[in-house]
Design an enzyme around this catalytic site. Structure first.
Site, PDB file in Angstrom:
ATOM      1  N   LYS A 233     -15.482  -4.517   0.137  1.00 34.27           N
ATOM      2  CA  LYS A 233     -14.266  -5.367   0.144  1.00 34.27           C
ATOM      3  C   LYS A 233     -14.228  -6.243  -1.099  1.00 34.27           C
ATOM      4  O   LYS A 233     -13.167  -6.463  -1.701  1.00 34.27           O
ATOM      5  CB  LYS A 233     -14.258  -6.224   1.408  1.00 34.27           C
ATOM      6  N   CYS A 288      -6.684 -13.356  -0.056  1.00 37.04           N
ATOM      7  CA  CYS A 288      -7.669 -12.311  -0.409  1.00 37.04           C
ATOM      8  C   CYS A 288      -7.961 -12.317  -1.902  1.00 37.04           C
ATOM      9  O   CYS A 288      -9.051 -12.680  -2.326  1.00 37.04           O
ATOM     10  CB  CYS A 288      -7.123 -10.932  -0.050  1.00 37.04           C
TER      11      CYS A 288
HETATM   12  N1  SAJ Z   1       0.303  -9.672  -7.768  1.00 36.14           N
HETATM   13  C1  SAJ Z   1       0.596  -9.660  -9.133  1.00 36.14           C
HETATM   14  N2  SAJ Z   1       0.660  -8.456  -9.776  1.00 36.14           N
HETATM   15  C2  SAJ Z   1       0.420  -7.272  -9.115  1.00 36.14           C
HETATM   16  C3  SAJ Z   1       0.114  -7.322  -7.725  1.00 36.14           C
HETATM   17  C4  SAJ Z   1       0.066  -8.514  -7.074  1.00 36.14           C
HETATM   18  O1  SAJ Z   1       0.806 -10.694  -9.744  1.00 36.14           O
HETATM   19  O2  SAJ Z   1       0.513  -6.213  -9.744  1.00 36.14           O
HETATM   20  C5  SAJ Z   1       0.221 -10.963  -7.077  1.00 36.14           C
HETATM   21  C6  SAJ Z   1       1.176 -11.085  -5.902  1.00 36.14           C
HETATM   22  O3  SAJ Z   1       2.409 -11.629  -6.310  1.00 36.14           O
HETATM   23  C7  SAJ Z   1       0.427 -12.045  -4.971  1.00 36.14           C
HETATM   24  C8  SAJ Z   1      -1.033 -11.740  -5.254  1.00 36.14           C
HETATM   25  O4  SAJ Z   1      -1.076 -11.062  -6.526  1.00 36.14           O
HETATM   26  O5  SAJ Z   1       0.683 -13.387  -5.306  1.00 36.14           O
HETATM   27  C9  SAJ Z   1      -1.696 -10.857  -4.188  1.00 36.14           C
HETATM   28  O6  SAJ Z   1      -0.850  -9.754  -4.040  1.00 36.14           O
HETATM   29  P1  SAJ Z   1      -1.316  -8.482  -3.157  1.00 36.14           P
HETATM   30  O7  SAJ Z   1      -0.259  -7.453  -3.252  1.00 36.14           O
HETATM   31  O8  SAJ Z   1      -2.681  -8.092  -3.551  1.00 36.14           O
HETATM   32  O9  SAJ Z   1      -1.232  -9.040  -1.694  1.00 36.14           O
HETATM   33  P2  SAJ Z   1      -2.339  -9.424  -0.653  1.00 36.14           P
HETATM   34  O10 SAJ Z   1      -3.058 -10.657  -0.999  1.00 36.14           O
HETATM   35  O11 SAJ Z   1      -1.664  -9.360   0.662  1.00 36.14           O
HETATM   36  O12 SAJ Z   1      -3.392  -8.255  -0.814  1.00 36.14           O
HETATM   37  C10 SAJ Z   1      -3.561  -7.347   0.217  1.00 36.14           C
HETATM   38  C11 SAJ Z   1      -4.997  -7.004   0.092  1.00 36.14           C
HETATM   39  N3  SAJ Z   1      -5.445  -6.372   1.301  1.00 36.14           N
HETATM   40  C12 SAJ Z   1      -6.641  -6.761   1.814  1.00 36.14           C
HETATM   41  O13 SAJ Z   1      -7.355  -7.557   1.276  1.00 36.14           O
HETATM   42  C13 SAJ Z   1      -7.025  -6.153   3.087  1.00 36.14           C
HETATM   43  C14 SAJ Z   1      -5.238  -6.123  -1.104  1.00 36.14           C
HETATM   44  O14 SAJ Z   1      -6.545  -5.533  -1.017  1.00 36.14           O
HETATM   45  C15 SAJ Z   1      -4.236  -5.022  -1.212  1.00 36.14           C
HETATM   46  O15 SAJ Z   1      -4.476  -4.321  -2.433  1.00 36.14           O
HETATM   47  C16 SAJ Z   1      -2.846  -5.625  -1.269  1.00 36.14           C
HETATM   48  O16 SAJ Z   1      -2.665  -6.282   0.007  1.00 36.14           O
HETATM   49  C17 SAJ Z   1      -1.772  -4.570  -1.469  1.00 36.14           C
HETATM   50  O17 SAJ Z   1      -2.110  -3.456  -1.889  1.00 36.14           O
HETATM   51  O18 SAJ Z   1      -0.608  -4.933  -1.271  1.00 36.14           O
END
Ligand code: SAJ
Length: 452
Positions: A233, A288
């Site tokens: 993780k 996360c």
């Molecule tokens: N973000 C960016 N650029 C990107 C992707 C995300 O700036 O290319 C930002 C988002 O706006 C946000 C933050 O990063 O503020 C996190 O975004 P996220 O899509 O990673 O969302 P989370 O925190 O919900 O991440 C979850 C995580 N799942 C778990 O930990 C079980 C992550 O591992 C997944 O990769 C992610 O969802 C996903 O794929 O959406």
């Protein structure tokens, strides 16, 4: 020999029979499952276990949450699951003594960081203590909370053994299956996301495998040690953080070079192998991605290794709210407006599109920094009405001179140049690069993105 005389021989005989007792002769019921921690991870899991035929106990230390759940109310569930909750027969309680006699106990409590970015294991420790005090022989304990390598063996199992008087892999079983819930994702759900399982022993791993095999419709990798499962993780989420930091640094560079990073990343994505698109923005929020790397950084440091790269990525991503504010200042300067004289509509407070979660949200950093610097901020987030300055986007735009988009909610992605013109808004900072830049520039709006 008189009956009931407890001779040394009798006691020794009884003890050896007890220790020899068949492993599956346990004092817990394996059709009972308990989930400790009923947030966006634990609650869907508890309801899934109920749907799969288990008698489910949901334990949480938040009285109000338990009261709401008993009423069938929750803000962490999707529509379908919310309907199920209203019909659920699971028992929700703050009383950890309901764990007694339960065959499988899953812990899914938050593992945040403190203000100094060091791990805050208090929620996990107190949940583990509640389990330890009520642990029965033969039970299987599974930690789903995200932890760094070493936490299961060095923190959790010692607490369980101390408080229960039982020994892991003799009297109870122990595994780690890091959660992979993706809030707001309708495609990947608690039931179908592939999972990894680490066990304290093969027996523990196998028992956890059989449990997840029963409730999930997903690939299971059940061959890991506890430390390997904990590391998976960490690696997954640090991978995402460094990749976002990579494109955030490119964005700041390309703003100097006058190159549109979004167009470049989309074009690079045409490479069918060895490239994975991430996109720049005004920061990285959630519980996360901006948190998990600190757990690994901290544990490695304690064991003599300095994760300079992970730390640099954290520094870049943590700088992005400030960068978005610098883009606003730049745009206002071009518009001939003084920051202290304008009202800025901050659109979006949650950390991710189309959900309400504000944990570690960069939007909150932007809001607080702007207010501190004397800018009048009008916040609006349709998912967070309680923190919004107005009830609607329209009212917010009406009162503003400029907008800064911090979260790309659907309602903001649908904004048009005509709408902004109608409200007399001439400056747009697009912190999520979610608007069609050229269209807005053609209408005369001063537009700044992040890397475009
Ligand atoms: N973000 C960016 N650029 C990107 C992707 C995300 O700036 O290319 C930002 C988002 O706006 C946000 C933050 O990063 O503020 C996190 O975004 P996220 O899509 O990673 O969302 P989370 O925190 O919900 O991440 C979850 C995580 N799942 C778990 O930990 C079980 C992550 O591992 C997944 O990769 C992610 O969802 C996903 O794929 O959406």
């Amino acid at each position: 020999m008189e009956k009931n005389t407890l001779t040394a021989a009798t006691v020794a005989g009884a003890a050896s029979r007890y220790l020899r007792r068949p492993r599956d002769l346990s004092v817990v019921s394996h059709n009972k499952v308990a989930v400790v921690g009923l947030g966006y991870v634990g609650l869907p899991l508890a309801l899934l276990c109920e749907r799969k035929g288990f008698e489910v106990f949901g334990i949480d230390n938040d009285k109000q949450k338990v009261t709401n759940l008993r009423r069938g109310e929750s803000d962490v569930l999707g529509d379908g699951e919310r309907d199920y909750l209203s019909r659920s027969r699971s028992r929700f309680s703050t009383n950890a003594s309901l764990l007694r006699g339960v065959g499988t106990i899953i812990v899914s409590v938050p593992t945040p960081v403190k203000h100094d970015h060091t791990p805050d294991l208090l929620p996990l420790r107190s949940a583990t203590e509640a389990v330890g005090k009520n642990l029965g022989e033969g039970a299987l304990v599974i930690i789903e909370s995200t932890v760094n390598p070493g936490v299961c063996e060095e923190v959790v199992i010692p607490i369980l053994e101390r408080l229960s008087g039982l020994r892991a892999d003799r009297d109870f079983y122990f595994a780690h299956a890091p959660e992979r819930i993706n809030p707001g994702d309708r495609r990947y759900t608690v039931e179908n996301i592939p999972r990894v399982i680490g066990g304290r022993s093969k027996e523990s791993r196998d028992r956890a495998f059989h449990f997840y095999h029963h409730i999930l419709d997903a690939d299971l990798t059940a061959t890991l040690t506890l430390r390997e499962a904990e590391s998976v993780k960490m690696v997954e989420n640090a991978f995402r953080d460094i990749n976002i930091a990579y494109v955030n640094e490119l964005a700041m560079s390309f703003d100097h070079l006058g190159i549109d990073i979004v167009r470049v990343i989309k074009a690079a994505s045409t490479k069918p192998f060895a490239f994975m698109a991430h996109y720049p923005g005004c920061g990285v929020g959630g519980h996360c991605i901006p948190v998990d790397p600190y757990y690994l950084i901290d544990y490695a440091e304690k064991n003599g290794f300095d994760h300079t790269f992970l730390k640099t990525a954290r520094k870049i991503n943590s700088f992005m709210p400030e960068y978005a504010i610098s883009r606003l200042r730049d745009a206002l300067e071009e518009a001939g407006r003084k920051p202290a004289k304008v009202k800025v509509a901050l659109l979006g407070l949650s950390y991710k599109r189309d959900i309400a979660d504000m944990r570690e949200s960069p939007a909150l950093v932007i809001r607080d920094r702007l207010i501190k610097s004397g800018v009048r901020v009008l916040s609006f987030d349709p998912y967070v009405p309680q923190e919004s300055s107005f009830d609607t986007l329209d009212e917010t735009l009406d009162a503003a001179d400029a907008i800064l988009i911090a979260t790309d909610h659907e309602e903001f992605r649908a904004l048009t140049p005509e709408e902004l013109e109608r409200h007399g808004i001439g400056v747009v900072v697009d912190g999520r690069n979610c608007l069609p830049k050229e269209k807005f520039e053609r209408s005369g709006v001063i537009y700044r993105g992040i890397g475009r």
